[in-house]
Write an enzyme that holds these catalytic residues in place. Structure first.
Site, PDB file in Angstrom:
ATOM      1  N   SER A 177       6.458 -41.708 -23.498  1.00 57.18           N
ATOM      2  CA  SER A 177       5.126 -42.176 -23.160  1.00 57.18           C
ATOM      3  C   SER A 177       4.529 -42.031 -24.593  1.00 57.18           C
ATOM      4  O   SER A 177       5.102 -42.833 -25.332  1.00 57.18           O
ATOM      5  CB  SER A 177       4.221 -41.171 -22.187  1.00 57.18           C
ATOM      6  OG  SER A 177       2.980 -41.501 -21.979  1.00 57.18           O
ATOM      7  N   ASP A 342       6.292 -46.169 -12.106  1.00 56.85           N
ATOM      8  CA  ASP A 342       5.288 -45.678 -13.153  1.00 56.85           C
ATOM      9  C   ASP A 342       4.361 -46.941 -13.010  1.00 56.85           C
ATOM     10  O   ASP A 342       4.442 -48.287 -13.124  1.00 56.85           O
ATOM     11  CB  ASP A 342       6.149 -45.984 -14.725  1.00 56.85           C
ATOM     12  CG  ASP A 342       5.170 -45.508 -15.567  1.00 56.85           C
ATOM     13  OD1 ASP A 342       3.907 -45.241 -15.449  1.00 56.85           O
ATOM     14  OD2 ASP A 342       5.653 -44.952 -16.718  1.00 56.85           O
ATOM     15  N   HIS A 375       4.842 -42.400 -13.280  1.00 60.90           N
ATOM     16  CA  HIS A 375       5.032 -42.079 -14.927  1.00 60.90           C
ATOM     17  C   HIS A 375       5.793 -40.499 -15.052  1.00 60.90           C
ATOM     18  O   HIS A 375       6.605 -40.536 -16.225  1.00 60.90           O
ATOM     19  CB  HIS A 375       3.734 -42.053 -15.448  1.00 60.90           C
ATOM     20  CG  HIS A 375       3.784 -42.165 -16.913  1.00 60.90           C
ATOM     21  ND1 HIS A 375       4.206 -43.283 -17.621  1.00 60.90           N
ATOM     22  CD2 HIS A 375       3.182 -41.267 -18.102  1.00 60.90           C
ATOM     23  CE1 HIS A 375       4.075 -43.073 -19.275  1.00 60.90           C
ATOM     24  NE2 HIS A 375       3.110 -41.878 -19.269  1.00 60.90           N
TER      25      HIS A 375
END
Lengths: 395, 395
Positions: A177, A342, A375
């Site tokens: 991320s 995600d 995610h």
């Protein structure tokens, strides 16, 4: 200890793996790095900059076995292991970092650094410099006088930490991320340092969609009457706004598949009695999300969240005119691991960076993580790519 | 007029269709319906209830040519046509409602009703009863004393409007998004009224994910210091909170494909100078989204948004124990048209309702809308299913 060994032996009968390191957990300590002054990409100077860092495994004599782990938005440098054997949990990527694991600490010196403006500024195990830090010029917290910082500033500070240890090249940089942003920033800005880069649930730049979505995280904080233009360090902090921001982040980092499983455990029903009878009451799933956010907010600083949002909004790896142009400088072989479900950084983001690298004739690979978490699969569901990561690091 | 006709003739040379109704736009007027008292599903009474409604086409003698259009969250009963020939825009589904169109007003009497707690309470063309209305008991606006209302309450009020016109059965009920909830509520709660139902970008219930996502829309309003527990009618309204809510709704109702097109028109770049130099400045895409929200907020009431959120959260068509059980009562043939790129009510929501109907042996059909707009494709990109809708209504 005897009971743990017995449990392990018992589990070995039913589970394929009960690693020896479960018995003797990987231990680490937070260390402090200081710089008298650091000049940001935006041209402002931060004096007496301090950040925390931790490591796992040993730096070899050649100092060429270094893997840098760059952390995600709400994390810190505690990527693996425990501070004390009796800690309830380990670092977030403990499944893939440790002795004999995908990122093998018997082989590599694995290091991670707390970001500038780290979100968990009030966690005693985090060392960071950000708007809640004392401004040496005034003797008071910076608040919004703290300079805007970028992902490249995070990278530059990491570079200073590494150089302070006599390191001048990485074996690899890997992060999920916001950590993936730093990893690709490394590969684009300091190509001679980076022969291997793994981007997990990542992107190569923040497109208009992402920058707007990030702004939604900042807005509730600025709406909180206690925020007071960021000057709340001598009064009540904007807890409601911070919790609201975290509720949004949490939901966006998950997926309906997981959320609705959670709903089942709460016996969620659309027509629950409380919210049907009063506009002031909430559904079970809302109460669950609120409580979780309020608990997490306790160690966090609201201004830090605003600065992290801004760092992510300003992200274009390599700071070029375009992603395509920025990728020209990359020398690393790269691996992109977005999560199929995600909803926060959708797989198209990683695909775009991967495609830009291929177009420049670089060596890049793309595989999707499976899972129901969205995610967050890139944080807690990494074991599925352990062999791929191990192999990628060996070649 | 002569110039318009000439333009139309000219366009006919290059376009397949330049309908005659472009020359003579469909005209409508907002009408007012009043009820001395209405008792909500939650058991509270609303006195002097008033809602607006409008219609297109003519009610036949048998009063059996009625198609009810149920509107979405931020809309009102202005589904098609114009109030005046020189209006800049037409009702939101004008592409599929009108003479010779998919929902043919030469054949059907098409009617739509402003919801309770309609979001655009301050729009002079909206007539609604909600928290901003005067409570006859106190002579002051209800604020949070207004009772919680449900999608079924919207349906019950629509039924009262129809009955006041001597109508006792529909030809069809059709609606997008929150309108789809009302459409399926109709089919499940009043099956003898509904032989045909079309759910566009819809769902059969609000699952835990959706209820939590809806809550995120409410939170910014409650954070605004001007909200004052809903009692702001004699002071400054919570414009910042309302605009923040609309920013979130707008983004969730769209898709990166559209957003990034918008970014291109703004010359969006992650490293824009303003936001790089100051934490108080924003990216071009954020300014665009903010401005759009502030403009829309002018006609809206913040408490009404909270009540609409709650109505949607409490949605389970037919108010049964489960969606499966609720679908048993449906007699309508049903058509579900989710949008392939919808990130707000993802296609799995419509699929679940469709599957529940199939499992109960009902006649149901499912097709996805294509487009780059996400959820909003179900509002502005309906022309692609015009023939399917026309055919569905004829059989």
């Amino acid at each position: 200890m005897a009971r743990i060994v017995a449990l392990c032996v018992a589990l070995l009968l039913v589970l394929p793996a009960c690693a020896a390191n479960e018995v003797a957990p990987l231990l680490t300590t937070k260390q402090r790095f200081s710089m008298p002054a650091y000049t940001t990409v935006g041209g402002r100077t931060i004096e007496s900059l301090q950040v925390g860092w931790e490591s796992y495994g040993k730096l070899n004599q050649a100092r060429d076995n270094v893997i840098l782990i760059t952390h995600y938005f709400s994390a810190n440098s505690h990527a693996a292991g425990k501070y004390h054997p009796d800690d309830a949990t380990s670092g977030y990527w403990d499944a893939i970092i440790g002795p004999g694991k995908a990122i093998d600490t018997n082989q590599y010196f694995v290091i991670s650094v707390d970001s500038l403006a780290n979100l968990n500024a009030n966690d005693p195990s985090v060392i960071t410099t950000g708007p809640s830090s004392i401004n040496p010029d005034t003797g008071k917290p910076y608040g919004l006088d703290f300079p805007v910082v970028t992902i490249k500033d995070f990278v530059n500070v990491q570079k200073a930490v590494l150089e302070s240890l006599g390191i001048s090249k990485l074996h690899a940089v890997i992060g999920p991320s916001m950590g993936s942003m730093q990893a690709l920033e490394w590969a684009a800005s300091y190509p001679d340092w980076v022969p291997r880069m793994i981007s997990v649930i990542g992107s190569g730049d923040s497109d208009a969609w992402t920058t707007a979505a990030l702004e939604q995280w900042a807005i509730p904080i600025r709406l909180d009457k206690h925020w007071q233009d960021g000057d709340y360090y001598n009064s009540q902090p904007p807890v409601d706004g911070l919790a609201a921001s975290l509720m949004l982040i949490t939901q966006q980092a998950l997926h309906p598949l997981y959320f609705n499983q959670q709903g089942e455990t709460l016996n969620y029903h659309p027509l629950e009695t409380g919210p049907l009878s009063s506009i002031r009451e909430s559904h079970s799933i809302v109460n669950w999300l609120t409580q979780r956010a309020r608990t997490r907010a306790q160690k966090m600083d609201a201004n830090h969240l605003l600065y992290l949002v801004r760092a992510c909004q300003l992200f274009l790896a390599g700071h070029g005119d375009s992603l395509q142009q920025s990728m020209r400088s990359v020398k690393a072989k790269t691996l992109f691991l977005p999560a199929e479900n995600d909803l926060l950084l959708m797989p198209y983001m990683a695909q775009k960076a991967h495609d830009a690298l291929l177009k420049q004739g670089k060596n890049s690979r793309y595989e999707e993580l499976e899972g129901n978490l969205g995610h967050f699969d890139g944080v807690v569901n990494m074991q599925q790519k352990a062999e791929l990561i191990r192999s990628f690091l060996q070649h």
